[in-house]
Design an enzyme around this catalytic site. Structure first.
Site, short mmCIF file in Angstrom:
data_model
loop_
_atom_site.label_atom_id
_atom_site.label_comp_id
_atom_site.label_asym_id
_atom_site.label_seq_id
_atom_site.Cartn_x
_atom_site.Cartn_y
_atom_site.Cartn_z
N LEU A 68 14.44 34.43 15.26
CA LEU A 68 14.97 34.54 16.61
C LEU A 68 14.64 35.94 17.10
O LEU A 68 14.67 36.90 16.32
CB LEU A 68 16.50 34.34 16.64
CG LEU A 68 17.07 32.97 16.29
CD1 LEU A 68 18.59 33.03 16.32
CD2 LEU A 68 16.56 31.91 17.24
N ASP A 69 14.34 36.07 18.39
CA ASP A 69 14.09 37.39 18.94
C ASP A 69 15.30 38.29 18.72
O ASP A 69 16.44 37.81 18.64
CB ASP A 69 13.81 37.30 20.45
CG ASP A 69 12.53 36.52 20.76
OD1 ASP A 69 11.70 36.36 19.84
OD2 ASP A 69 12.39 36.09 21.91
N ARG A 70 15.06 39.58 18.68
CA ARG A 70 16.14 40.55 18.46
C ARG A 70 17.33 40.30 19.39
O ARG A 70 18.49 40.30 18.97
CB ARG A 70 15.62 41.97 18.68
CG ARG A 70 16.70 43.05 18.56
CD ARG A 70 16.26 44.35 19.21
NE ARG A 70 15.19 45.00 18.48
CZ ARG A 70 15.37 46.06 17.68
NH1 ARG A 70 16.58 46.59 17.53
NH2 ARG A 70 14.35 46.61 17.06
#
Length: 223
Positions: A55-57
């Site tokens: 998942l993106d930051r």
């Protein structure tokens, strides 16, 4: 405590509600990432769990960890085969003309010295498909459920910005952050396992959505 973010656990899998702002992979600057928390997610096992996907930051929500290498390989195969069901929720900077639809927009990575790298739609890119449905709208923004059928980098963010023509609120790359956090959350994850119950988890709607007037009531359904 990261232990408080566990949504599902058994002998093969852990699903956590990843906080926004926590990167899955260690950043180049060596700042805190998921790796720093893995020792607290062993729950009696000697081996640290490992992330099966990313998942993106700044995206929060359901993140699957495998508790042994064989499970990791099986889960990765499920993702690659497209048999994993995912539901994301997002707030976008506008209201689509339609109530629901399918975005079929191949994605490719581009980069420049000035702007760094990003993903963009391109017929020569990798296949990427996302179903979507408007759940609510207010004050010129829409609360949308996204159901990605593929798992490309930044897929939902680019499909919102280029496919719908309306970026996700708070997206500093594909939209305009306006000082807001990224309004994207992995709300549900289901991973089938032959001969065993599915790995299934639902992550509650974060406070940042409720602060904008979205998601304070019943959770959206599976569409």
């Amino acid at each position: 405590m990261i232990q408080d973010h566990v949504l599902f656990i058994d002998g093969e899998a852990i699903v956590i509600d990843k906080p926004a702002g926590l990167p899955v992979d260690r950043p180049r600057d060596g700042s805190i990432s998921l790796e720093n928390h893995l020792a607290n997610l062993t729950f009696g096992f000697q081996r640290w769990p490992t992330a099966v996907h990313r998942l993106d930051r700044d995206t929060s929500g359901c993140l699957l960890l495998a508790r042994n290498p064989k499970a990791h390989a099986r889960f990765q195969q499920a993702f690659e085969a497209g048999s994993v069901t995912k539901r994301y929720i997002a707030v976008i900077d506008g209201v689509p003309d339609e109530e629901a639809g399918l975005i079929d927009l191949p994605l490719i990575k581009v980069s420049s010295a000035e702007a760094g790298w990003r993903m963009t739609g391109d017929p020569k890119g990798k296949s990427a498909r996302t179903r979507w449905r408007v759940l609510a709208s207010r004050e010129g923004r829409a609360f949308v459920a996204f159901y990605p059928e593929t798992g490309r980098t930044h897929q939902i963010r680019v499909h919102a910005a280029e496919g719908l023509g309306i970026p996700i609120t708070g997206d500093p790359v594909y939209g305009a952050a306006h000082g807001r956090p990224l309004m994207l959350h992995a709300a549900q994850l289901t991973v089938p396992r032959p001969g065993k119950p599915d790995v299934h988890a639902e992550a509650p709607t974060p406070q940042r959505f409720k602060a904008m007037g979205f998601g304070g009531g019943a959770e959206p359904d599976n569409g």
